[in-house]
Design a protein around this motif. Structure first.
Motif, short mmCIF file in Angstrom:
data_model
loop_
_atom_site.label_atom_id
_atom_site.label_comp_id
_atom_site.label_asym_id
_atom_site.label_seq_id
_atom_site.Cartn_x
_atom_site.Cartn_y
_atom_site.Cartn_z
N VAL A 166 -3.28 4.93 0.87
CA VAL A 166 -3.85 5.07 2.21
C VAL A 166 -3.38 6.39 2.82
O VAL A 166 -2.30 6.87 2.50
CB VAL A 166 -3.49 3.88 3.14
N GLU A 181 -4.20 -0.61 -10.06
CA GLU A 181 -3.77 -1.68 -9.16
C GLU A 181 -3.09 -1.15 -7.89
O GLU A 181 -2.57 -1.92 -7.10
CB GLU A 181 -2.81 -2.61 -9.90
N ASN A 184 -3.11 0.75 -4.26
CA ASN A 184 -3.95 1.09 -3.11
C ASN A 184 -3.25 2.20 -2.32
O ASN A 184 -2.19 1.99 -1.76
CB ASN A 184 -4.17 -0.14 -2.23
N ASN A 192 0.86 -1.18 0.00
CA ASN A 192 0.00 0.00 0.00
C ASN A 192 0.89 1.23 0.00
O ASN A 192 1.93 1.26 0.65
CB ASN A 192 -0.88 0.03 1.26
N VAL A 199 -2.15 -1.10 5.85
CA VAL A 199 -3.38 -0.36 6.11
C VAL A 199 -3.67 -0.46 7.60
O VAL A 199 -3.55 -1.52 8.20
CB VAL A 199 -4.56 -0.94 5.30
N LYS A 241 -8.82 4.66 2.46
CA LYS A 241 -8.16 4.00 1.33
C LYS A 241 -8.76 4.49 0.03
O LYS A 241 -9.93 4.89 -0.01
CB LYS A 241 -8.35 2.49 1.40
N HIS A 242 -7.94 4.44 -1.02
CA HIS A 242 -8.42 4.75 -2.38
C HIS A 242 -7.62 3.89 -3.34
O HIS A 242 -6.39 3.98 -3.38
CB HIS A 242 -8.22 6.23 -2.71
N LYS A 243 -8.31 3.05 -4.09
CA LYS A 243 -7.65 2.20 -5.08
C LYS A 243 -7.75 2.87 -6.44
O LYS A 243 -8.83 3.27 -6.86
CB LYS A 243 -8.26 0.81 -5.11
#
Length: 114
Positions: free
Chosen positions: A63, A59, A61, A26, A48, A54-56
């Protein structure tokens, strides 16, 4: 909730870093309080936590700590050749010089340990 703005080139560079790592996958957006140019934002590989948003994106991620997000809002990230410019989408008065120190004279940046 967190929203990260970036461009395809930056996202591809970050994805390369994540793919090359073992361990946390992440990308944490964090504030360095004692940078050479005052407070700045940086990126690091991290786990995390319960206190994160969170925001994806693709691919990747991203945080950010909820309290930091409350101060900054959404974040934009741009690859600048030898590091990343990380700053709030909307400038925030509480954060002095909220750009990343990446590529500056104070040392490394990028996606290192946090």
């Amino acid at each position: 909730m967190l929203r990260v703005e970036t461009n395809p080139e930056t996202l591809a560079e970050i994805a390369k870093v994540v793919e090359a790592q073992e361990g946390p996958r992440n990308i944490r957006i964090y504030a360095e309080r004692n940078g050479c140019s005052g407070q700045s934002l940086g990126l690091a590989l991290d786990e995390v936590k319960e206190t994160d948003f969170k925001h994806k994106l693709g691919e990747v991620n991203f945080v950010i700590d909820k309290e930091l997000f409350r101060d900054l809002g959404d974040i934009k990230i741009e690859f600048v050749g030898n590091g990343y410019l990380v700053e709030p989408v909307v400038p925030v008065e509480k954060v002095e010089k909220a750009g990343s120190g990446c590529g500056g004279g104070c040392g490394g940046c990028g996606c290192g340990g946090h």
